[in-house]
Design a protein around this motif. Structure first.
Motif, short mmCIF file in Angstrom:
data_model
loop_
_atom_site.label_atom_id
_atom_site.label_comp_id
_atom_site.label_asym_id
_atom_site.label_seq_id
_atom_site.Cartn_x
_atom_site.Cartn_y
_atom_site.Cartn_z
N ILE A 5 1.18 -1.30 0.08
CA ILE A 5 -0.27 -0.12 0.10
C ILE A 5 1.26 1.14 -0.22
CG2 ILE A 5 -2.01 1.11 1.44
CD1 ILE A 5 -2.79 -1.32 2.14
N ILE A 6 0.63 2.18 -1.08
CA ILE A 6 1.63 3.73 -1.24
C ILE A 6 0.65 4.42 -0.88
CG2 ILE A 6 3.69 2.29 -1.80
CD1 ILE A 6 2.43 2.91 -5.11
N ASP A 7 -0.55 4.59 -0.49
CA ASP A 7 -1.25 6.33 -0.82
C ASP A 7 -1.73 6.13 0.25
OD1 ASP A 7 -2.59 8.62 -1.74
OD2 ASP A 7 -3.83 7.53 -2.46
N GLN A 8 -1.26 6.99 1.39
CA GLN A 8 -1.69 7.80 2.07
C GLN A 8 -1.53 9.17 2.79
OE1 GLN A 8 0.13 5.18 5.42
NE2 GLN A 8 -2.05 3.33 5.70
N ARG A 9 -2.59 9.73 3.28
CA ARG A 9 -2.91 11.19 3.78
C ARG A 9 -2.25 11.15 5.12
NH1 ARG A 9 -8.39 12.59 1.71
NH2 ARG A 9 -9.41 10.18 2.29
N PRO A 10 -1.71 12.65 5.47
CA PRO A 10 -1.21 12.65 6.59
C PRO A 10 -2.52 12.62 7.85
CG PRO A 10 0.16 14.68 5.30
CD PRO A 10 -0.69 13.61 4.30
N ALA A 42 0.79 2.57 10.05
CA ALA A 42 1.97 2.67 8.90
C ALA A 42 1.85 3.84 7.64
CB ALA A 42 1.08 1.58 7.61
N CYS A 43 3.16 3.75 7.00
CA CYS A 43 3.56 4.96 6.20
C CYS A 43 3.04 5.12 4.93
CB CYS A 43 5.51 4.65 6.22
SG CYS A 43 5.91 3.61 5.54
N SER A 45 4.50 4.03 2.84
CA SER A 45 4.69 2.31 1.88
C SER A 45 3.76 1.06 2.79
CB SER A 45 6.58 1.95 1.94
OG SER A 45 7.02 1.80 3.31
N GLY A 46 3.73 1.57 2.99
CA GLY A 46 1.94 0.32 4.16
C GLY A 46 2.84 -0.28 5.52
N GLU A 47 4.51 0.34 5.44
CA GLU A 47 5.10 -0.73 6.62
C GLU A 47 4.88 0.06 8.23
OE1 GLU A 47 8.45 -1.24 3.48
OE2 GLU A 47 9.07 0.01 4.89
N CYS A 48 5.18 -0.70 8.80
CA CYS A 48 5.13 0.02 10.32
C CYS A 48 5.46 -0.65 11.57
CB CYS A 48 3.52 -0.10 10.98
SG CYS A 48 2.60 -1.32 10.47
N PHE A 49 6.03 -0.48 11.88
CA PHE A 49 7.03 -1.46 13.24
C PHE A 49 5.91 -1.38 15.17
CE2 PHE A 49 9.94 1.50 11.73
CZ PHE A 49 9.86 2.59 12.61
N TYR A 96 5.91 -5.05 10.16
CA TYR A 96 4.81 -5.26 9.50
C TYR A 96 4.02 -4.54 8.21
CZ TYR A 96 3.52 -6.49 14.00
OH TYR A 96 3.95 -7.42 15.58
N ILE A 97 4.13 -5.58 7.30
CA ILE A 97 3.85 -4.35 5.67
C ILE A 97 2.25 -5.36 5.47
CG2 ILE A 97 4.56 -4.49 3.64
CD1 ILE A 97 7.03 -5.53 4.56
N LEU A 98 1.87 -3.58 5.06
CA LEU A 98 0.19 -4.19 4.84
C LEU A 98 0.29 -4.40 3.56
CD1 LEU A 98 -1.69 -1.94 6.18
CD2 LEU A 98 -1.34 -4.08 7.26
N LYS A 99 -0.16 -5.07 2.48
CA LYS A 99 -0.41 -6.53 1.05
C LYS A 99 -1.49 -5.69 0.50
CE LYS A 99 3.49 -8.39 1.11
NZ LYS A 99 4.53 -7.36 0.53
#
Length: 127
Positions: A5-10, A42-43, A45-49, A96-99
């Motif tokens: 996932i690569i599109d998120q707004r602040p 998630a950022c 790129s869909g990654e978080c920790f 964690y990487i969201l797909k």
């Protein structure tokens, strides 16, 4: 093309409609909550920790439940989990990487349901 996932707004997060339309019945409400928790952290790129303890605190669930739902999301193909280590080599939190949801995941889920003898998920909408 990446399946992350690569599109998120602040200040906001979103969950693809397909997560609810095609996966919600198998995810259960707590699985949806865990997925939403990870999506929120998630950022782009869909990654978080986030730590499991943070998931426990914010969702009001036990550590073992958090791990169980993360594992289930992995089995469904909606999440990838990787171990993180510190510079000293010590174990850190998980990455964690969201797909993105997709038709191949639905096909695999239906094949798995059929192999288990389940009636199937004909009520799921597949585009």
């Amino acid at each position: 093309m990446s399946d992350q996932i690569i599109d998120q707004r602040p200040g906001r997060f979103w969950i693809d409609d397909q997560i609810i339309d095609d996966y919600a019945a198998e995810m259960t409400p707590m699985g949806i909550a865990v997925y939403a928790f990870l999506a929120r952290h998630a950022c782009k790129s869909g990654e978080c920790f986030p730590a499991v303890s943070r998931m426990r605190t914010l969702l009001g669930i036990s550590d073992s439940s958090a791990r169980k739902y993360v594992e289930h999301l992995e089995e469904m193909g909606l999440l990838e989990r990787r171990a993180r280590t510190s510079e000293a080599g010590d174990r850190s939190s998980n990455l964690y990487i969201l797909k993105q949801a997709g038709r191949p995941h639905i096909i695999r889920m239906r094949e798995r349901d059929a192999a288990r003898g389940a009636a199937g998920r004909d009520d799921r909408r597949v585009l």
